[in-house]
Design a protein around this motif. Structure first.
Motif, short mmCIF file in Angstrom:
data_model
loop_
_atom_site.label_atom_id
_atom_site.label_comp_id
_atom_site.label_asym_id
_atom_site.label_seq_id
_atom_site.Cartn_x
_atom_site.Cartn_y
_atom_site.Cartn_z
N UNK A 286 0.82 -1.21 0.00
CA UNK A 286 0.00 0.00 0.00
C UNK A 286 0.85 1.26 0.00
N UNK A 287 1.97 1.23 0.74
CA UNK A 287 2.86 2.39 0.78
C UNK A 287 3.51 2.62 -0.58
N UNK A 288 3.96 1.53 -1.22
CA UNK A 288 4.57 1.64 -2.54
C UNK A 288 3.57 2.22 -3.55
N UNK A 289 2.36 1.70 -3.54
CA UNK A 289 1.33 2.17 -4.46
C UNK A 289 1.00 3.64 -4.22
N UNK B 84 3.05 10.16 -7.84
CA UNK B 84 4.00 10.52 -8.89
C UNK B 84 5.46 10.41 -8.50
N UNK B 85 5.74 9.70 -7.41
CA UNK B 85 7.12 9.54 -6.95
C UNK B 85 7.86 8.49 -7.78
N UNK C 212 9.28 -7.76 -5.97
CA UNK C 212 8.93 -8.51 -7.18
C UNK C 212 7.45 -8.90 -7.17
N UNK C 213 6.87 -9.02 -5.99
CA UNK C 213 5.44 -9.35 -5.86
C UNK C 213 4.57 -8.12 -6.03
N UNK C 214 5.16 -6.95 -5.88
CA UNK C 214 4.39 -5.70 -5.97
C UNK C 214 4.52 -5.06 -7.34
N UNK C 215 5.77 -4.86 -7.79
CA UNK C 215 6.00 -4.19 -9.07
C UNK C 215 7.42 -4.51 -9.54
#
Length: 218
Positions: A8-11, A17-18, A38-41
């Motif tokens: 959630x923090x990454x998203x 726009x970071x 790798x599981x997120x992006x």
């Protein structure tokens, strides 16, 4: 932070726009952060601060992870060539001035990355040493970059439980007794009384390279 909190923090950073990136030393305990990303992006760039002194096994391990997990891993190399990394007596800096050696090979290359991105996703943990125990999950860094430490509260047991759960690869040198692996000239197998990171600069009373604390005056 657990996986969902990290995700959630990454998203949220991305929605704001970071521009994100991460780095890795590509040893067994540090690949948990890479597996989580790798599981997120898988498109988040991963940088290897290739000092030119890394173990061949580390390079092999890095390449295996990139291939197996579909990651984008890029080398960043120092501007100062090895031939100039010497003291006034002609000794290589890793032997006579390891802080300066780390400055040329890690801190300066990292400064370039920080100037190009907004968020440095970093896998440091409080239990690694006293300096890191004082860190917070999110702190400002150079050039207006944010340091994001999602695994700050993780313990060594949590790391290895995750490795076991997902059957992750281990650094080829770990079965030989290496527990914290840095550059080849400085790293040794730890003795029983040593803290984990002391073995990366064996006998030097040093546990940081300068990426996480100021060691060298510019």
């Amino acid at each position: 932070m657990d996986f969902e909190e990290i995700k959630n923090a990454i998203i949220q950073y991305q929605n704001d726009g970071k521009r994100l990136f991460t780095t890795s030393s590509f040893q067994t305990h540090s690949i948990v952060m890479l597996h989580i990303l790798s599981r997120i992006d898988k498109s988040i760039p991963i940088y290897c601060l290739n000092t030119g002194f890394l173990f061949p096994e580390t390079i092999q391990f890095k390449d295996s992870l990139a291939e197996n997990w579909g990651l984008t891993i890029m080398d960043v190399k120092p501007d100062v060539p090895k031939s100039l990394q010497k003291d006034s007596e002609g000794k290589l800096l890793f032997a006579s001035d390891p802080d300066r050696c780390c400055f040329y090979n890690k801190v300066q290359p990292m400064d370039k990355l920080l100037s190009d991105y907004d968020v440095w996703v970093n896998g440091i943990r409080k239990d690694q040493n006293a300096n890191r125990a004082k860190m917070k999950v999110e702190v400002p860094s150079k050039f207006g970059t944010i340091r994001f430490h999602p695994m700050l509260e993780w313990t060594n047991k949590m790391i290895y439980d995750y490795i076991k759960e997902y059957n992750l690869l281990k650094h080829p040198l770990e079965p030989q007794g290496y527990t914290s692996i840095g550059c080849e000239p400085c790293t040794r197998k730890p003795s029983l009384e040593m803290m984990e990171r002391e073995a990366r600069w064996y006998g030097m009373n040093k546990t940081e390279c300068g990426l996480h604390t100021e060691l060298v005056a510019k």
